[in-house]
Design a protein around this motif. Structure first.
Motif, PDB file in Angstrom:
ATOM      1  N   GLY A  58       4.436  12.306 -16.680  1.00 17.93           N
ATOM      2  CA  GLY A  58       3.253  12.935 -16.169  1.00 17.93           C
ATOM      3  C   GLY A  58       2.044  11.855 -15.847  1.00 17.93           C
ATOM      4  O   GLY A  58       1.061  12.209 -15.511  1.00 17.93           O
ATOM      5  N   GLY A  59       2.505  10.706 -15.668  1.00 18.19           N
ATOM      6  CA  GLY A  59       1.423   9.675 -15.227  1.00 18.19           C
ATOM      7  C   GLY A  59       1.041   8.694 -16.075  1.00 18.19           C
ATOM      8  O   GLY A  59       0.168   7.684 -16.005  1.00 18.19           O
ATOM      9  N   ARG A  60       1.794   9.015 -17.322  1.00 16.60           N
ATOM     10  CA  ARG A  60       1.266   7.699 -18.430  1.00 16.60           C
ATOM     11  C   ARG A  60       1.660   6.520 -18.360  1.00 16.60           C
ATOM     12  O   ARG A  60       0.984   5.588 -18.364  1.00 16.60           O
ATOM     13  CB  ARG A  60       1.439   8.528 -19.919  1.00 16.60           C
ATOM     14  N   THR A  61       3.078   6.574 -17.758  1.00 20.68           N
ATOM     15  CA  THR A  61       3.427   5.081 -17.639  1.00 20.68           C
ATOM     16  C   THR A  61       4.362   5.220 -16.097  1.00 20.68           C
ATOM     17  O   THR A  61       4.824   6.202 -15.837  1.00 20.68           O
ATOM     18  CB  THR A  61       4.542   4.579 -18.556  1.00 20.68           C
ATOM     19  N   TRP A  62       4.320   4.058 -15.522  1.00 15.03           N
ATOM     20  CA  TRP A  62       5.132   3.967 -14.346  1.00 15.03           C
ATOM     21  C   TRP A  62       5.965   2.863 -13.808  1.00 15.03           C
ATOM     22  O   TRP A  62       6.018   1.924 -14.510  1.00 15.03           O
ATOM     23  CB  TRP A  62       4.039   3.585 -13.145  1.00 15.03           C
ATOM     24  N   GLU A  63       7.081   3.338 -13.606  1.00 16.89           N
ATOM     25  CA  GLU A  63       8.455   2.348 -13.160  1.00 16.89           C
ATOM     26  C   GLU A  63       8.345   2.135 -11.624  1.00 16.89           C
ATOM     27  O   GLU A  63       8.715   3.094 -10.879  1.00 16.89           O
ATOM     28  CB  GLU A  63       9.562   3.077 -13.773  1.00 16.89           C
ATOM     29  N   THR A  64       8.256   0.878 -11.375  1.00 16.93           N
ATOM     30  CA  THR A  64       8.181   0.690  -9.948  1.00 16.93           C
ATOM     31  C   THR A  64       9.668   0.335  -9.716  1.00 16.93           C
ATOM     32  O   THR A  64      10.470  -0.282 -10.205  1.00 16.93           O
ATOM     33  CB  THR A  64       7.245  -0.752  -9.690  1.00 16.93           C
ATOM     34  N   ASN A  65      10.067   0.997  -8.475  1.00 15.93           N
ATOM     35  CA  ASN A  65      11.639   1.120  -8.425  1.00 15.93           C
ATOM     36  C   ASN A  65      12.001   0.597  -6.769  1.00 15.93           C
ATOM     37  O   ASN A  65      13.061   0.487  -6.430  1.00 15.93           O
ATOM     38  CB  ASN A  65      12.207   2.493  -8.438  1.00 15.93           C
ATOM     39  N   TRP A  66      10.731   0.268  -5.964  1.00 19.87           N
ATOM     40  CA  TRP A  66      11.139  -0.137  -4.678  1.00 19.87           C
ATOM     41  C   TRP A  66       9.892  -0.910  -4.360  1.00 19.87           C
ATOM     42  O   TRP A  66       8.859  -0.274  -4.233  1.00 19.87           O
ATOM     43  CB  TRP A  66      11.440   0.984  -3.663  1.00 19.87           C
ATOM     44  N   MET A  67      10.158  -1.871  -3.592  1.00 20.20           N
ATOM     45  CA  MET A  67       8.890  -2.736  -2.901  1.00 20.20           C
ATOM     46  C   MET A  67       9.546  -3.425  -1.966  1.00 20.20           C
ATOM     47  O   MET A  67      10.627  -3.863  -1.647  1.00 20.20           O
ATOM     48  CB  MET A  67       8.280  -3.559  -3.797  1.00 20.20           C
ATOM     49  N   ASN A  68       8.301  -3.631  -0.666  1.00 16.26           N
ATOM     50  CA  ASN A  68       8.859  -4.583   0.164  1.00 16.26           C
ATOM     51  C   ASN A  68       7.649  -5.067   0.828  1.00 16.26           C
ATOM     52  O   ASN A  68       6.546  -4.974   0.630  1.00 16.26           O
ATOM     53  CB  ASN A  68       9.543  -3.950   1.383  1.00 16.26           C
ATOM     54  N   ASP A  69       8.054  -6.465   1.315  1.00 20.48           N
ATOM     55  CA  ASP A  69       6.930  -7.465   2.000  1.00 20.48           C
ATOM     56  C   ASP A  69       7.208  -7.402   3.489  1.00 20.48           C
ATOM     57  O   ASP A  69       8.420  -7.618   3.993  1.00 20.48           O
ATOM     58  CB  ASP A  69       7.179  -8.785   1.401  1.00 20.48           C
ATOM     59  N   LEU A  70       6.303  -6.950   4.307  1.00 19.03           N
ATOM     60  CA  LEU A  70       6.294  -6.688   5.626  1.00 19.03           C
ATOM     61  C   LEU A  70       5.818  -7.989   6.182  1.00 19.03           C
ATOM     62  O   LEU A  70       4.674  -8.665   5.713  1.00 19.03           O
ATOM     63  CB  LEU A  70       5.569  -5.648   6.021  1.00 19.03           C
ATOM     64  N   THR A  71       6.340  -8.513   7.318  1.00 23.99           N
ATOM     65  CA  THR A  71       6.088  -9.515   8.224  1.00 23.99           C
ATOM     66  C   THR A  71       6.182  -8.935   9.650  1.00 23.99           C
ATOM     67  O   THR A  71       7.147  -8.356   9.986  1.00 23.99           O
ATOM     68  CB  THR A  71       6.796 -10.656   8.197  1.00 23.99           C
ATOM     69  N   ARG A  72       5.103  -9.389  10.366  1.00 26.20           N
ATOM     70  CA  ARG A  72       4.920  -8.558  11.937  1.00 26.20           C
ATOM     71  C   ARG A  72       5.974  -9.442  12.408  1.00 26.20           C
ATOM     72  O   ARG A  72       5.818 -10.953  12.640  1.00 26.20           O
ATOM     73  CB  ARG A  72       3.587  -8.754  12.489  1.00 26.20           C
TER      74      ARG A  72
END
Length: 190
Positions: free
Chosen positions: A173-187
């Motif tokens: 319900g929003g008490r804890t978060w698990e980051t599961n995907w990230m990306n770094d973008l370069t033009r």
């Protein structure tokens, strides 16, 4: 009131819930107004071609710390004077693509971000929010492996030709978060 109710009903079936709202529309609307707001120019930096260095959690909601890394390629285009932008993300090593549709609501001063996965062929429920300075926060609800989740996107503009994006799920319900995907973008070109 009818417009708010329609939007709530539209979002619920995509989340795997019943057709009838579980709570009065007034409660849902109070939650919507608490979401971050932004400006029509929040994504003015995004048009063009990008290379994305992705890190995606191998298993979600099990305490995993194993990540897979892969490249993807993205092309973003603006429409309607910046009120809409669309990007296609191609992931050759994963065998699928995704399309993001971002739509700005000038009355609420919020963006709705929709994701379509080429493997599934349907539009996911939106993440709603906006930018404050170089940081954008967007929240919504979805289903992950049959479980209801809250979803958070964080966008960070790190320079004129670089940005960072991450997705996190909350199963409580929003008490804890698990980051599961990230990306770094370069033009890759202007």
């Amino acid at each position: 009131m009818r417009k708010r109710y329609f939007l709530l009903v539209l979002a619920l079936p995509a989340c795997g819930t019943a057709q009838t709202p579980a709570r009065p529309p007034e409660v849902a609307q109070a939650q919507v107004t608490a979401l971050p707001t932004g400006d029509i120019h929040d994504f003015d930096w995004a048009p063009g071609s990008w290379t994305l260095a992705n890190r995606r959690l191998k298993a979600r909601n099990v305490g995993s710390h194993e990540w897979e890394e892969f490249l993807s390629y993205n092309r973003t285009t603006q429409y309607l004077g910046g009120m809409v932008n669309v990007d296609q993300m191609d992931m050759p090593s994963k065998g699928f693509s995704g399309l993001t549709l971002r739509v700005f609501n000038p009355e609420k001063r919020q963006w709705s971000i929709y994701w379509i996965n080429s493997k599934v062929g349907r539009m996911d429920p939106p993440q709603v929010g906006g930018f404050t300075g170089n940081r954008g926060e967007f929240y919504g609800e979805d289903v992950d492996n049959g479980l209801p989740v809250k979803v958070r996107y964080i966008w960070t503009k790190t320079g004129p030709d670089t940005a960072h994006w991450e997705q996190a799920f909350s199963y409580d319900g929003g008490r804890t978060w698990e980051t599961n995907w990230m990306n770094d973008l370069t033009r890759t070109g202007r």
